[in-house]
Design a protein around this motif. Structure first.
Motif, PDB file in Angstrom:
ATOM      1  N   ALA A  19       0.848  -1.211   0.000  1.00 48.17           N
ATOM      2  CA  ALA A  19       0.000   0.000   0.000  1.00 48.17           C
ATOM      3  C   ALA A  19       0.875   1.249   0.000  1.00 48.17           C
ATOM      4  CB  ALA A  19      -0.933  -0.002   1.216  1.00 48.17           C
ATOM      5  N   GLU A  38       9.561   3.360   7.169  1.00 48.87           N
ATOM      6  CA  GLU A  38       9.374   1.914   7.350  1.00 48.87           C
ATOM      7  C   GLU A  38      10.152   1.473   8.588  1.00 48.87           C
ATOM      8  OE1 GLU A  38       7.606  -0.797   6.055  1.00 48.87           O
ATOM      9  OE2 GLU A  38       8.736  -1.805   7.640  1.00 48.87           O
ATOM     10  N   LYS A  39       9.473   0.739   9.475  1.00 44.31           N
ATOM     11  CA  LYS A  39      10.158   0.355  10.715  1.00 44.31           C
ATOM     12  C   LYS A  39      11.172  -0.772  10.513  1.00 44.31           C
ATOM     13  CE  LYS A  39       6.707  -2.760  12.615  1.00 44.31           C
ATOM     14  NZ  LYS A  39       5.678  -2.993  13.577  1.00 44.31           N
ATOM     15  N   ARG A  44      12.460  -7.484   4.017  1.00 39.78           N
ATOM     16  CA  ARG A  44      11.795  -7.892   5.257  1.00 39.78           C
ATOM     17  C   ARG A  44      10.691  -8.911   4.934  1.00 39.78           C
ATOM     18  NH1 ARG A  44       7.263  -6.917   3.664  1.00 39.78           N
ATOM     19  NH2 ARG A  44       5.847  -5.188   4.001  1.00 39.78           N
ATOM     20  N   GLY A  49       0.120 -15.592   2.220  1.00 39.10           N
ATOM     21  CA  GLY A  49       0.040 -16.769   1.353  1.00 39.10           C
ATOM     22  C   GLY A  49       0.909 -16.588   0.112  1.00 39.10           C
ATOM     23  N   ALA A  51       0.303 -15.166  -2.676  1.00 39.93           N
ATOM     24  CA  ALA A  51      -0.343 -15.226  -3.998  1.00 39.93           C
ATOM     25  C   ALA A  51      -0.597 -13.806  -4.499  1.00 39.93           C
ATOM     26  CB  ALA A  51      -1.656 -15.992  -3.912  1.00 39.93           C
ATOM     27  N   ARG A 115       6.885 -12.956  -0.035  1.00 37.91           N
ATOM     28  CA  ARG A 115       6.810 -11.504   0.178  1.00 37.91           C
ATOM     29  C   ARG A 115       8.181 -10.911   0.453  1.00 37.91           C
ATOM     30  NH1 ARG A 115       1.752  -9.543   1.776  1.00 37.91           N
ATOM     31  NH2 ARG A 115       2.774  -7.501   1.800  1.00 37.91           N
ATOM     32  N   VAL A 139       7.580   4.710  13.566  1.00 36.01           N
ATOM     33  CA  VAL A 139       6.768   5.848  14.016  1.00 36.01           C
ATOM     34  C   VAL A 139       6.222   5.503  15.399  1.00 36.01           C
ATOM     35  CG1 VAL A 139       4.664   7.168  13.573  1.00 36.01           C
ATOM     36  CG2 VAL A 139       6.187   6.574  11.682  1.00 36.01           C
ATOM     37  N   GLU A 167       0.248   1.387   7.421  1.00 28.24           N
ATOM     38  CA  GLU A 167       1.026   0.649   8.423  1.00 28.24           C
ATOM     39  C   GLU A 167       0.668  -0.815   8.537  1.00 28.24           C
ATOM     40  OE1 GLU A 167       0.488   2.818  12.289  1.00 28.24           O
ATOM     41  OE2 GLU A 167      -0.609   4.107  10.936  1.00 28.24           O
ATOM     42  N   ASP A 299      -4.122  -2.758   4.575  1.00 33.84           N
ATOM     43  CA  ASP A 299      -4.635  -3.415   5.784  1.00 33.84           C
ATOM     44  C   ASP A 299      -5.023  -2.411   6.865  1.00 33.84           C
ATOM     45  OD1 ASP A 299      -4.234  -5.804   4.545  1.00 33.84           O
ATOM     46  OD2 ASP A 299      -2.867  -6.642   6.046  1.00 33.84           O
ATOM     47  N   GLY A 311      -5.264  -9.587  -0.117  1.00 30.99           N
ATOM     48  CA  GLY A 311      -5.216  -8.189   0.339  1.00 30.99           C
ATOM     49  C   GLY A 311      -4.199  -7.323  -0.382  1.00 30.99           C
ATOM     50  N   ILE A 312      -3.263  -7.955  -1.113  1.00 33.85           N
ATOM     51  CA  ILE A 312      -2.183  -7.156  -1.729  1.00 33.85           C
ATOM     52  C   ILE A 312      -2.760  -6.261  -2.827  1.00 33.85           C
ATOM     53  CG2 ILE A 312       0.100  -7.239  -2.834  1.00 33.85           C
ATOM     54  CD1 ILE A 312       0.319 -10.151  -1.710  1.00 33.85           C
TER      55      ILE A 312
HETATM   56  C1  LIG Z   1      -1.641 -15.586   6.805  1.00 36.41           C
HETATM   57  C2  LIG Z   1      -1.927 -14.574   5.728  1.00 36.41           C
HETATM   58  C3  LIG Z   1      -2.059 -14.971   4.403  1.00 36.41           C
HETATM   59  C4  LIG Z   1      -2.312 -14.022   3.398  1.00 36.41           C
HETATM   60  N1  LIG Z   1      -2.329 -14.426   2.086  1.00 36.41           N
HETATM   61  C5  LIG Z   1      -2.473 -13.516   1.112  1.00 36.41           C
HETATM   62  C6  LIG Z   1      -2.330 -13.893  -0.255  1.00 36.41           C
HETATM   63  O1  LIG Z   1      -1.987 -15.042  -0.601  1.00 36.41           O
HETATM   64  N2  LIG Z   1      -2.538 -12.947  -1.209  1.00 36.41           N
HETATM   65  C7  LIG Z   1      -2.855 -11.663  -0.892  1.00 36.41           C
HETATM   66  O2  LIG Z   1      -3.071 -10.833  -1.799  1.00 36.41           O
HETATM   67  N3  LIG Z   1      -2.944 -11.276   0.415  1.00 36.41           N
HETATM   68  C8  LIG Z   1      -2.731 -12.152   1.404  1.00 36.41           C
HETATM   69  N4  LIG Z   1      -2.764 -11.739   2.724  1.00 36.41           N
HETATM   70  C9  LIG Z   1      -3.042 -10.327   3.023  1.00 36.41           C
HETATM   71  C10 LIG Z   1      -1.806  -9.460   2.741  1.00 36.41           C
HETATM   72  O3  LIG Z   1      -0.696  -9.965   3.430  1.00 36.41           O
HETATM   73  C11 LIG Z   1      -2.066  -8.007   3.181  1.00 36.41           C
HETATM   74  O4  LIG Z   1      -3.340  -7.619   2.768  1.00 36.41           O
HETATM   75  C12 LIG Z   1      -1.023  -7.032   2.612  1.00 36.41           C
HETATM   76  O5  LIG Z   1       0.243  -7.301   3.123  1.00 36.41           O
HETATM   77  C13 LIG Z   1      -1.416  -5.568   2.936  1.00 36.41           C
HETATM   78  O6  LIG Z   1      -0.406  -4.696   2.529  1.00 36.41           O
HETATM   79  P1  LIG Z   1      -0.138  -3.346   3.348  1.00 36.41           P
HETATM   80  O7  LIG Z   1       0.881  -2.593   2.586  1.00 36.41           O
HETATM   81  O8  LIG Z   1      -1.423  -2.704   3.679  1.00 36.41           O
HETATM   82  O9  LIG Z   1       0.444  -3.822   4.756  1.00 36.41           O
HETATM   83  P2  LIG Z   1       1.809  -4.567   5.097  1.00 36.41           P
HETATM   84  O10 LIG Z   1       2.216  -5.444   3.986  1.00 36.41           O
HETATM   85  O11 LIG Z   1       1.591  -5.178   6.441  1.00 36.41           O
HETATM   86  O12 LIG Z   1       2.869  -3.386   5.212  1.00 36.41           O
HETATM   87  C14 LIG Z   1       2.823  -2.470   6.285  1.00 36.41           C
HETATM   88  C15 LIG Z   1       4.232  -1.946   6.524  1.00 36.41           C
HETATM   89  O13 LIG Z   1       4.188  -0.927   7.534  1.00 36.41           O
HETATM   90  C16 LIG Z   1       5.280  -1.070   8.404  1.00 36.41           C
HETATM   91  N5  LIG Z   1       4.927  -0.442   9.690  1.00 36.41           N
HETATM   92  C17 LIG Z   1       3.962  -0.842  10.562  1.00 36.41           C
HETATM   93  N6  LIG Z   1       3.908  -0.019  11.622  1.00 36.41           N
HETATM   94  C18 LIG Z   1       4.854   0.922  11.417  1.00 36.41           C
HETATM   95  C19 LIG Z   1       5.295   2.052  12.184  1.00 36.41           C
HETATM   96  N7  LIG Z   1       4.743   2.374  13.363  1.00 36.41           N
HETATM   97  N8  LIG Z   1       6.317   2.796  11.688  1.00 36.41           N
HETATM   98  C20 LIG Z   1       6.887   2.498  10.500  1.00 36.41           C
HETATM   99  N9  LIG Z   1       6.511   1.432   9.735  1.00 36.41           N
HETATM  100  C21 LIG Z   1       5.501   0.659  10.193  1.00 36.41           C
HETATM  101  C22 LIG Z   1       5.461  -2.592   8.494  1.00 36.41           C
HETATM  102  O14 LIG Z   1       6.769  -2.933   8.917  1.00 36.41           O
HETATM  103  C23 LIG Z   1       5.164  -3.024   7.059  1.00 36.41           C
HETATM  104  O15 LIG Z   1       6.327  -3.094   6.259  1.00 36.41           O
HETATM  105  C24 LIG Z   1      -2.492 -12.657   3.741  1.00 36.41           C
HETATM  106  C25 LIG Z   1      -2.347 -12.241   5.086  1.00 36.41           C
HETATM  107  C26 LIG Z   1      -2.060 -13.189   6.069  1.00 36.41           C
HETATM  108  C27 LIG Z   1      -1.866 -12.722   7.484  1.00 36.41           C
END
Ligand SMILES: Cc1cc2nc3c(=O)[nH]c(=O)nc-3n(C[C@H](O)[C@H](O)[C@H](O)COP(=O)(O)OP(=O)(O)OC[C@H]3O[C@@H](n4cnc5c(N)ncnc54)[C@H](O)[C@@H]3O)c2cc1C
Length: 413
Positions: A19, A38-39, A44, A49, A51, A115, A139, A167, A299, A311-312
């Motif tokens: 995101a 990014e923390k 990382r 999953g 996918a 990932r 943060v 986050e 997320d 969720g990606i």
């Molecule tokens: C078990 C499991 C299986 C899944 N399988 C799939 C799948 O197969 N396909 C799919 O599309 N989705 C899947 N998902 C969902 C997917 O992982 C998430 O929807 C996706 O990672 C969301 O991306 P994001 O960028 O919102 O959050 P994230 O990928 O969680 O990235 C958030 C980032 O913010 C950083 N951060 C957090 N707090 C702070 C802070 N205070 N200061 C600085 N940095 C911070 C974190 O370190 C992280 O790098 C799965 C999730 C789980 C738990």
């Protein structure tokens, strides 16, 4: 104590997952300077999953049409995926291709990639002409004033006009300014394990979603990775897990020992620890995802597909829409809650319908007989299988699943 370094910028993005990175890449395209924090330090890991659906592929193509060819060339870290295999509680299985005419496709509609590799690759695409990237920087607090925001880290304070919180789950901004708490009926618990030596993986990289009786009302998955590896996991609604005191790890190991999977996992070796993480689902209708001087994406905004756990793609889409709202707010110099609510409207207009369909489908899993019946019907009926393939090709067609007419057609075919 060292004084905090002060950084002044237009926009702060918290989190450099899919995101945050996609929001940053769009802001750079719009010529907007920003800081992304990014923390962790890349590369990382992220429990997932792994996918990457057609939505992710489409977003990547929009960001840069060349990038998809890079994925195609990384056969060591990416598995092309051409479809999905569903299995029902009674053991019946159907494979549904993602593309109607695979032979005409330039590349696979989806991919599977750890990932640790995919996120790092995307992170490297950030445009540092516009993005000041702070890694290994957590943060700790966020303060929103009438005329600006302060983002507080251990060694610096960033002053900006607006925050884009990407986050992930348990987002600080959402907790502090929207009183977000974990609502177990809208949250899923998931486990992920990497195995070597699983047999019977599909040669065309079909992902496997198994609604086996042991895993209900959740599902068990096996996703093929390069070099004979597989991402294996289980997901279940948190409400059910805590009400029934389900031990997910024990349950997953029981599924591996069940007659359906015993042979396939006979020589499989667990590569590292089985890890768990939460999935904030998009099943709560029109949940607020912005407020004065902030927007939530991915997320942090709870937009995971409640049925598939995907969720990606939505993280990347909301990152894009949030960056567009940021651009518009900078132009009009309007960061009020009322103005930013336009972003909520965009998100729910674009994906609200499909989230509702998936919520209905997630609830149907509670009725295994219905699931068995659907899979049997679809298996027997090539035309219906084709309709569903079209649905993967075109998300709008998923709306058919909510139409009573669709079920009548299934019933009488
Ligand atoms: C078990 C499991 C299986 C899944 N399988 C799939 C799948 O197969 N396909 C799919 O599309 N989705 C899947 N998902 C969902 C997917 O992982 C998430 O929807 C996706 O990672 C969301 O991306 P994001 O960028 O919102 O959050 P994230 O990928 O969680 O990235 C958030 C980032 O913010 C950083 N951060 C957090 N707090 C702070 C802070 N205070 N200061 C600085 N940095 C911070 C974190 O370190 C992280 O790098 C799965 C999730 C789980 C738990």
């Amino acid at each position: 104590m060292q004084p905090h370094k002060q950084i002044d910028t237009e926009v702060v993005i918290i989190g450099a997952g899919p995101a945050g990175c996609s929001a940053s890449i769009y802001l750079a395209k719009f010529g907007i300077s920003h800081v992304i924090i990014e923390k962790e330090t890349y590369p990382r890991d992220k429990v997932c999953g792994d996918a990457l659906s057609g939505k992710v592929v489409n977003q990547l193509k929009k960001l840069n049409p060349e990038w998809i060819n890079e994925l195609n060339d990384f056969s060591d870290t990416y598995t092309p995926s051409w479809g999905v295999l569903f299995s029902a509680p009674d053991g019946n299985e159907i494979g549904i291709p993602f593309k109607h005419k695979p032979s005409e496709a330039e590349h696979s509609p989806g991919f599977i990639s750890k990932r640790i590799d995919f996120d790092c690759w995307l992170f490297q695409k950030l445009d540092t002409n516009f993005a000041e990237v702070l890694q290994n920087t957590e943060v700790k607090d966020v303060i929103i004033h009438k005329d600006g925001v302060e983002v507080i880290c251990d060694e610096c304070i960033i002053n900006a006009k607006i925050i884009l919180s990407a986050e992930g789950t348990r987002a600080l901004v959402a907790k502090k300014y929207l009183n977000y708490t974990l609502e177990k009926q809208h949250h899923c618990a998931g486990l992920r394990a990497y195995y070597n030596g699983v047999t019977g993986l599909d040669e065309q990289g079909f992902i496997e979603l198994h609604f086996v009786k042991e895993s209900l009302p959740g599902y068990f998955w096996v996703f093929p990775l390069p070099n004979g590896q597989a991402n294996v996991g289980i997901g279940m609604l948190s409400e059910y897990v805590s009400k029934n005191k389900v031990n997910l790890k024990k349950l997953m190991l029981e599924v591996l020992e069940s007659p359906k999977f015993k042979d396939r996992f006979k020589d499989a070796k667990l590569q590292n620890k089985i890890l768990g993480w939460g999935l904030p689902l998009g099943s709560k209708k029109n949940r607020p995802i912005s407020g004065e001087r902030f927007l939530l994406a991915g997320d942090a905004a709870s937009v995971i597909d409640p049925f598939t756990g995907e969720g990606i793609g939505n993280a990347m889409f909301t990152g894009k829409w949030a960056s567009e709202q940021v651009r518009d707010s900078l132009v009009s110099n309007n960061f009020s809650a009322n103005e930013l609510r336009k972003y909520d409207k965009t998100v729910y207009k674009k994906i609200g319908g499909e989230l509702r369909v998936s919520t209905v489908m997630q609830r149907l899993i509670k009725y295994p007989w219905l699931f068995n019946w659907m899979i049997r019907k679809i298996k027997r009926n090539p035309e219906l299988r084709e309709t569903i393939t079209f649905m993967f090709d075109d998300v709008d067609l998923r709306k058919k699943f909510t139409s009573p007419l669709f079920y009548l057609r299934v019933l009488f075919k």
